[in-house]
Every structure is written in structure tokens, then in C-alpha cells.
Design a protein around this motif. Structure first.
Motif, mmCIF file in Angstrom:
data_model
loop_
_atom_site.group_PDB
_atom_site.id
_atom_site.type_symbol
_atom_site.label_atom_id
_atom_site.label_comp_id
_atom_site.label_asym_id
_atom_site.label_seq_id
_atom_site.Cartn_x
_atom_site.Cartn_y
_atom_site.Cartn_z
ATOM 1 N N ILE A 405 0.856 -1.186 0.000
ATOM 2 C CA ILE A 405 0.000 0.000 0.000
ATOM 3 C C ILE A 405 0.890 1.234 0.000
ATOM 4 O O ILE A 405 1.753 1.386 0.864
ATOM 5 C CB ILE A 405 -0.931 0.050 1.224
ATOM 6 C CG1 ILE A 405 -1.871 -1.159 1.227
ATOM 7 C CG2 ILE A 405 -1.743 1.340 1.224
ATOM 8 C CD1 ILE A 405 -2.843 -1.166 2.398
ATOM 9 N N ALA A 406 0.690 2.109 -0.991
ATOM 10 C CA ALA A 406 1.436 3.360 -1.078
ATOM 11 C C ALA A 406 0.568 4.488 -0.528
ATOM 12 O O ALA A 406 -0.518 4.747 -1.046
ATOM 13 C CB ALA A 406 1.822 3.631 -2.530
ATOM 14 N N ARG A 552 3.022 -4.486 2.837
ATOM 15 C CA ARG A 552 4.136 -3.534 2.896
ATOM 16 C C ARG A 552 3.626 -2.104 2.726
ATOM 17 O O ARG A 552 3.098 -1.755 1.672
ATOM 18 C CB ARG A 552 5.140 -3.866 1.792
ATOM 19 C CG ARG A 552 6.274 -2.863 1.625
ATOM 20 C CD ARG A 552 7.057 -3.205 0.364
ATOM 21 N NE ARG A 552 8.024 -2.168 0.031
ATOM 22 C CZ ARG A 552 8.657 -2.089 -1.142
ATOM 23 N NH1 ARG A 552 8.405 -3.005 -2.070
ATOM 24 N NH2 ARG A 552 9.519 -1.121 -1.373
ATOM 25 N N PRO A 553 3.777 -1.232 3.764
ATOM 26 C CA PRO A 553 3.366 0.172 3.619
ATOM 27 C C PRO A 553 4.525 1.038 3.109
ATOM 28 O O PRO A 553 5.662 0.891 3.552
ATOM 29 C CB PRO A 553 2.976 0.574 5.044
ATOM 30 C CG PRO A 553 3.855 -0.272 5.914
ATOM 31 C CD PRO A 553 4.164 -1.538 5.144
ATOM 32 N N VAL A 554 4.238 1.932 2.174
ATOM 33 C CA VAL A 554 5.245 2.808 1.587
ATOM 34 C C VAL A 554 4.679 4.220 1.522
ATOM 35 O O VAL A 554 3.503 4.407 1.193
ATOM 36 C CB VAL A 554 5.608 2.341 0.157
ATOM 37 C CG1 VAL A 554 6.651 3.248 -0.457
ATOM 38 C CG2 VAL A 554 6.111 0.912 0.168
ATOM 39 N N MET A 555 5.516 5.233 1.851
ATOM 40 C CA MET A 555 5.072 6.618 1.732
ATOM 41 C C MET A 555 5.562 7.200 0.410
ATOM 42 O O MET A 555 6.738 7.100 0.080
ATOM 43 C CB MET A 555 5.618 7.476 2.882
ATOM 44 C CG MET A 555 5.165 8.937 2.818
ATOM 45 S SD MET A 555 6.136 10.035 3.885
ATOM 46 C CE MET A 555 5.785 9.358 5.495
ATOM 47 N N GLY A 596 2.931 -7.348 -7.108
ATOM 48 C CA GLY A 596 1.618 -7.868 -7.505
ATOM 49 C C GLY A 596 0.577 -6.794 -7.271
ATOM 50 O O GLY A 596 0.720 -5.676 -7.729
ATOM 51 N N GLY A 597 -0.477 -7.107 -6.523
ATOM 52 C CA GLY A 597 -1.523 -6.125 -6.245
ATOM 53 C C GLY A 597 -1.003 -5.002 -5.364
ATOM 54 O O GLY A 597 -0.325 -5.235 -4.360
ATOM 55 N N VAL A 598 -1.294 -3.747 -5.742
ATOM 56 C CA VAL A 598 -0.860 -2.597 -4.958
ATOM 57 C C VAL A 598 -2.009 -1.604 -4.825
ATOM 58 O O VAL A 598 -2.728 -1.343 -5.787
ATOM 59 C CB VAL A 598 0.382 -1.924 -5.591
ATOM 60 C CG1 VAL A 598 0.099 -1.493 -7.020
ATOM 61 C CG2 VAL A 598 0.831 -0.714 -4.781
ATOM 62 N N ALA A 599 -2.183 -1.070 -3.627
ATOM 63 C CA ALA A 599 -3.206 -0.045 -3.384
ATOM 64 C C ALA A 599 -2.524 1.298 -3.203
ATOM 65 O O ALA A 599 -1.405 1.375 -2.695
ATOM 66 C CB ALA A 599 -4.019 -0.394 -2.141
#
Length: 708
Positions: A405-406, A552-555, A596-599
Motif C-alpha cells: 500500500i502506497a 508492505r506500507p510505503v510513503m 503484484g496487487g498494490v493499493a
């Protein structure tokens, strides 16, 4: 004569219990000349169709009625059609509905037949036959109508064949039980379908239908549809707000739990926006209407949820396609069971015809077809009640499968508004004096940093008098006369501060991602005030919950690296800063290839491209309209923790769908085998089919109870 342009028509349909009902209507209407783009929404109970001329609307009404469903007003013409009782959804007392009366009548006849068996056994056959006729007439009528309109392989046709066949082979008693159990099953399915729709319908009931509108003679109760933008409404304590509006006078706490799931009422004052459906808990408010009834937040939510519930998820599309081939295959298998053993192996005709009829009943795919849409509709309604808005079953399925998730920073992980974090008093002033002087000087400024300083002073109960002679110093800051002396405020470097100690302190604060303002008077620095856009109150917990789900969280942010890394350290997440919109878009694509899938979670206009490119785009409810439109889902309450709640809701929905498919197919497999072996008969077959449908619907309704 000039050809007319096709127009979109929409009708209200009642009496649908499952996706098979919708498919029958679509098939029938699709065969009408001049009808195109036919779509039936099971959750919203609507039929949408493009017609070359309004005269075709009567043909549509006749076709739908012949299938046993009710049809209401055409939104394009306003012409209404009376809904017959047999098509009304089962929402009140079940025995008052036509389906309920049919169950009672057939049940009564069967009970009478069993009593007659004790007195006059030969007469009991006639009573059983009467039960068959009473129960089978509506089924046979619908089967014939559906066949004429293009739907041959449907449960009504299978039922009609099974009952008639059972009577022919002298299994009248079982035929009567079959029609009774089928009627009872339809009744239970109708009740369950009504329950499933009630979750979405309850959303529409949140907003009141009338409002108290100000007039020269005092407040007048007026229908919502008649209220114009700009009119003033009065909201009394205990009333629900009737429209999205701005408070003109009055201060009160508003309970918005029905819209956002937020349990604590929010205090609103003049200038604040209040939402339709929220409850005024304390004092009377006068509000100016900002949006028409159809454009309010709750109206948009209801519309999106209905559209989302009607849009088929990938699993549902697969099952829908599967059932189209499955039904003919079951009919072919039943025909083979009836013919092959007697013809090839000298089997008893009566025995194998009986088993073939039972096979037809157990083979009905109703439970399988409804397993996914019932779960999706329940989940969408449950999520909307908590402020988790999802634009379709496909989106709901995809959210639970994302690997990364970005998050945007400003306005998403943070409040989007700077707040005072440090007050460093120098020279001979106290922190309170420094804050008082700064607030007085900045009181007239609309700059976000100035607004934050003034707000902090008021929150700290610092009394100050707005300064006179306040003016902007281009490229430096501002100056004002406070306590008889000129005070300047701005970044230390821009004000020409030379003190090594002051500059060192300022750099230390800036290294923490803070904006620093110096207060200077007569060449002397009075102190420093540091401000920063702080993380949302639940951001740390929200990111922790995302990590706990194995994601995995990403800013991703366009802000400077120092600010971004300071927030990233506080939240414990990877940081990518100083990105342009196209950089965010490229990063999302790269992340999707690797993970793969990313939000993508964001709130601004610059987030729109990345939101649209992500597997799932999630917008914060307070964000720009373009972000909300580009996103696939929204968290209306602006809580970071709601992103994790959305994922949990999706995963729970996927689990329920899996359970439903297993129940439906598992029961089919077991009873298909036992039927072929002669271990189960007609009434057990229909009981198993009805039982499976009720089980998967009840399992789906569990999703209505909670959203996280």
C-alpha cells in the motif's frame, strides 16, 4: 418519419430473490424489439434498458409481469404499473404475503391429506393431488412464460417437469411435498433477500424526507425534493440534518456515526459544513443548503453502493457463466439417467424416471448463483455504515489481495494542517509571552503557519489583542506593532539572523522536518516557533495494522525529504519523497510489477493519476473531488486505520464467498451421488436445494453485523 433516438428507461422491479431472477428478466426484455443495453440490478431492484420508443415500455411490463415479478414506475416517463401482491418483497409478516399464503394453503392441504389417509385412504390421493395443483399452478405458469421469453433451463421448468412426472408415475404424495417445500423455500429466500437488501436500503433512510425551511411566517416543513440550494433550514436538537449545509448561526455537537462510523459527536460552529443524515444533539442551528437532495454525501454513497452491489465481481461472473452450461448439463444427465438404465440394462422405468426427476431438483444452481452477490451486497452495506465506500464487487475482491500500500503523506498520513510543536523563548521573554506576541502579530494573516500559531494560542487560552499596522514583508515574512514596538516574523535566514546559537537551534528543529519562524524586535531575536504537519492521531496504529496484515506500507510524497523522513520515522515506514505526480505514477507501476496487487491511498488532485493506475485506489473522504472520482474506494472518516479495516472486510468477504461456494457445491455433490444411488427422493432433493440457498444467504448476512 424521423427515427427516434433511443432513450434510457429505468423500472423498479420487485420479487427478485437471486441472480437467476435477474437473468430471466434480462433474457425476456432483451428479446423485445427495440430494447438494448438491458441490465437488471438485483441489489437496487432496478431494470435499466434503452428503448427506441416509449410504446415498448408496455411490452416490457407485460413480459416482467408474466414472469411473476412486479414492475413499478418508469423513471423516463413517470408511468406506473400496479405491483401485484405476489411480487412484493417479504419484509412484513410473512403470512400476509402471497408466498406465505401459498405455503399455508399447500401445507394445510397436505395435512388434510394425511388425516384423510386414516379415514378414507382412497380419497387422500385426491387431496394430495389438489395440493399439487394449488402449489404447482404458479410454478408452471412462470415456467411457460419464461420458456416463451427465452429462458428454458430455470428452476421453475425443472420443478414443473419433476412434479408432473411424479404424478404420472403415481408418486403424488411426494409431488405434493415437493411443491410445498419449494413454496416454503421461495418464502425463505424472499425473506433472506429482503434482509440482504435492507442493509443498503437502511442507508437511504438515514436522511429525513422533509426539513424545516425558514419563511416569513416561520419555519415550514418542506419535502427535501422541493428545497433549493441557498435556502435556510432550521435544525432542532434531536433532528437529523436534511441536506448538506453550512451553519449560519448556532454551535452544537453533530452525531455523524450513521455516515462515518465515528462514535464521538463533533462540535460544529458557524462556517462549518454539516452533512445530511447527521443528528443535531445539543442546540438549534440555522444552516444554508449547499447541495440538492440528489447530490448530498449520503445520496452519493447510496447511489455508489447500489451501483457497486449491482456490478458483478469476477467470482460472480465466473459462476454466472458456469451456471449457463451447468444447467443444460444437469438436464442432459437427468435424461440419460431416465433412459440409459431401462434401455441398456433393462432397469425399471419408474425407478429411473423417479431418480432422474430427483436429479433435476438437486441440480438447481440457485445456491451457487446467489453465493457471491449476497456476500458482496452485505459487505458493501456493512462497509458503508462505517464509512468504508467501495465501488464494486470486483474492487472489494481486489482489496483483500494487495501486497503493498502506497500512502500519500500530506492530508492522508497527516492532517494536512501545520501545528505548533515547539516554542523556544530567548532573550527576556517567557514562552507564553512569545506565543502572545506571535499570535497578535499573525492574527490578520491567512497564511497556514500564521493560522496555526493563532489557533495554538487560543487553544492554550493565551489572551492577545490583534496587532495594528500589520504588513507583509515580501520574501521575508511580516511585521506588526505589538506592545508599542515593531516585531518581525519569518524564517531566520530570511530575516538575516546572524546569531550562531539561534541558527543552530533552528537547524536542529528543521532537521526534524519542522518549519521554523523567528520573532525579532529591534535586531534582537525574541524566540523561535516550530511547526509541522503532524501525523493523524491514528496513523501509527493504522500503519501497524497494515503491517500486521502482512502488507508492505510505503510513503509517496512530493514534500521535502526532511519533513517526509521525520513523519516516516514516527510511523515506522519506508519513505519516498520529493516526487512529482508522474514520479508517483511510475513508482506505483514499478511496485505493481514487483509486489503484484498494490493499493494507493491519497487525497489530492496530484494523487489522481496514481490512484487510477493502482490495482485499487483508495481516497480519503476529505480529499479533492477528482481524487474521489478516480479512486475505487474511499474512507469517508479520514482514519488511516480504516484502510486496514477495508482490507479485513475484503478478506472476510472472500472467506464467506469461499464458504458459500463450498456449501453449495458440496451439498450438490453429496446429493447427486445419493440420488443416483436411490438413497434420496424428490422431497429430500428439493429440501437440500432450498436448504443450501438459505444457508449461503444466512452466511452472507453475517457480514452485515460488523465492518472490521
Amino acid at each position: 418519419m424521423m427515427s427516434r433516438e433511443p432513450r434510457q428507461h429505468k423500472f423498479k422491479i420487485t420479487g427478485m430473490d437471486c441472480a437467476s431472477c435477474a437473468r430471466k428478466i434480462e433474457t425476456a426484455v432483451g428479446r423485445i424489439e427495440g430494447a438494448s443495453a438491458v441490465s437488471v440490478g438485483l441489489a437496487s431492484e432496478t431494470l435499466s434498458v434503452r428503448l427506441a420508443g416509449p410504446e415498448r415500455a408496455d411490452e416490457i411490463r407485460a413480459a416482467v409481469k408474466s414472469l411473476g415479478y412486479g414492475i413499478g414506475a418508469d423513471a423516463a416517463t413517470g408511468r406506473a404499473q400496479h405491483d401485484h401482491d405476489h411480487a412484493k418483497p417479504i419484509e412484513g409478516a410473512w403470512w400476509q404475503s402471497a408466498k406465505g399464503r401459498l405455503v399455508l394453503l399447500t401445507g394445510g392441504l397436505i395435512a388434510a391429506a394425511y388425516l384423510t389417509m386414516l379415514i378414507a385412504p382412497t380419497v387422500s390421493v385426491c387431496v394430495f393431488l389438489a395440493a399439487c395443483v394449488v402449489g404447482a399452478i404458479p410454478v408452471v405458469r412462470r415456467a411457460i412464460a419464461a420458456a416463451r421469453l427465452g429462458s428454458l433451463f430455470i428452476i421453475e421448468m425443472l420443478m414443473a417437469i419433476a412434479v408432473i412426472g411424479a404424478v404420472i408415475i403415481n408418486a403424488t404424495e411426494e409431488a405434493a411435498l415437493v411443491v410445498f417445500l419449494f413454496a416454503a423455500g421461495e418464502l425463505l429466500e424472499g425473506i433472506a433477500a429482503g434482509r440482504a437488501r435492507s442493509g443498503i436500503r437502511a442507508l437511504a433512510d438515514i436522511a429525513p424526507k422533509t426539513a424545516m425551511v425558514e419563511s416569513e411566517g416561520g419555519p415550514v416543513e418542506t419535502p427535501i425534493s422541493a428545497i433549493a440550494i441557498g435556502q435556510v433550514i432550521v435544525v432542532r436538537p434531536g433532528d437529523r440534518v436534511a441536506a448538506d449545509a453550512t451553519i449560519l448561526s448556532g454551535t452544537s455537537a453533530l452525531d455523524e456515526s450513521a455516515l462515518t462510523g465515528e462514535s464521538v459527536p463533533r462540535v460544529k460552529q458557524p462556517g462549518d459544513l454539516v452533512l445530511a443524515g447527521s443528528i443535531n444533539t445539543e442546540a438549534m442551528l440555522r444552516c444554508r443548503v449547499e447541495k440538492a437532495a440528489e447530490d448530498t454525501l449520503i445520496a452519493r454513497v447510496v447511489k455508489l453502493v447500489e451501483e457497486a452491489a449491482d456490478a458483478k465481481a469476477p467470482t460472480e461472473r465466473f459462476i454466472d457463466t458456469f451456471s449457463r452450461y451447468y444447467m443444460p448439463a444437469i438436464c442432459a444427465l437427468a435424461l440419460a439417467v431416465a433412459l440409459v438404465p431401462p434401455l441398456a440394462f433393462a432397469g425399471d422405468w419408474s425407478t429411473w424416471i423417479y431418480r432422474a426427476l430427483a436429479l433435476l431438483l438437486i441440480g438447481c444452481p440457485c445456491a451457487l448463483v446467489i453465493s457471491t452477490p449476497a456476500a458482496i451486497a452485505s459487505a458493501l452495506a456493512a462497509g458503508a455504515r462505517r464509512g468504508l465506500l467501495v465501488k464494486g464487487g470486483g474492487v472489494l475482491e481486489a482489496i483483500g489481495k494487495v501486497k503493498a500500500i502506497a500512502f500519500d503523506k500530506t492530508g492522508t498520513l497527516t492532517e494536512g494542517k501545520p501545528k505548533v510543536t515547539d516554542i523556544v523563548a530567548l532573550a527576556d521573554v517567557t514562552e507564553a509571552d512569545l506565543l502572545r506576541i506571535a499570535a497578535a502579530a499573525e492574527a490578520a494573516s491567512s497564511h497556514p503557519l500564521a493560522v496555526a500559531v493563532v489557533a495554538h494560542a487560543r487553544a492554550s487560552k493565551i489572551v492577545f489583542t490583534p496587532a495594528s499596522h500589520s504588513q507583509v514583508l515580501p520574501g521575508k515574512g511580516l511585521s506588526a506593532r505589538v506592545d508599542g514596538r515593531i516585531v518581525t516574523i519569518g524564517a531566520p535566514a530570511r530575516l538575516g539572523v546572524t546569531s550562531a546559537d539561534v541558527l543552530e537551534r533552528a537547524r536542529a528543529l528543521e532537521a526534524e522536518g519542522k518549519s521554523v519562524s523567528a520573532l525579532q524586535s529591534q535586531g534582537k531575536v525574541l524566540g523561535l516557533i516550530a511547526l509541522r504537519d503532524e501525523p493523524r492521531a491514528d496513523a501509527v496504529q493504522g500503519v501497524k495494522e497494515v503491517l500486521g496484515l502482512g502488507i508492505r506500507p510505503v510513503m509517496l510524497t512530493g514534500d521535502n525529504r526532511a519533513n517526509a523522513e521525520a513523519v516516516g520515522r514516527a510511523l515506522g515506514m519506508e519513505v519516498n519523497a520529493e516526487l512529482l505526480p508522474e514520479d508517483k505514477l511510475a513508482f506505483i507501476r514499478k511496485l505493481a510489477q514487483g509486489e503484484g496487487g498494490v493499493a494507493k491511498v491519497g487525497d489530492g488532485i496530484n494523487d489522481a493519476p496514481a490512484l487510477a493506475a493502482a490495482t485499487v485506489g483508495i481516497a480519503m473522504g476529505s480529499g479533492a473531488d477528482v481524487a474521489l472520482e478516480a479512486a475505487d474506494a474511499a474512507v469517508l472518516n479520514n482514519r488511516v486505520s480504516d484502510v486496514a479495516a477495508l482490507i479485513r472486510l475484503s478478506r472476510r468477504t472472500l472467506r464467506v464467498i469461499g464458504e458459500n461456494v463450498t456449501i453449495a457445491l458440496g451439498l450438490k455433490a453429496v446429493f447427486l451421488v445419493t440420488t443416483l444411488l436411490g438413497m434420496t427422493g424428490l422431497w429430500i432433493a428439493i429440501l437440500a436445494d432450498t436448504g443450501a440457498t438459505v444457508l449461503v444467504t444466512a452466511n452472507a448476512l453475517r457480514l452485515l453485523k460488523r465492518a472490521s
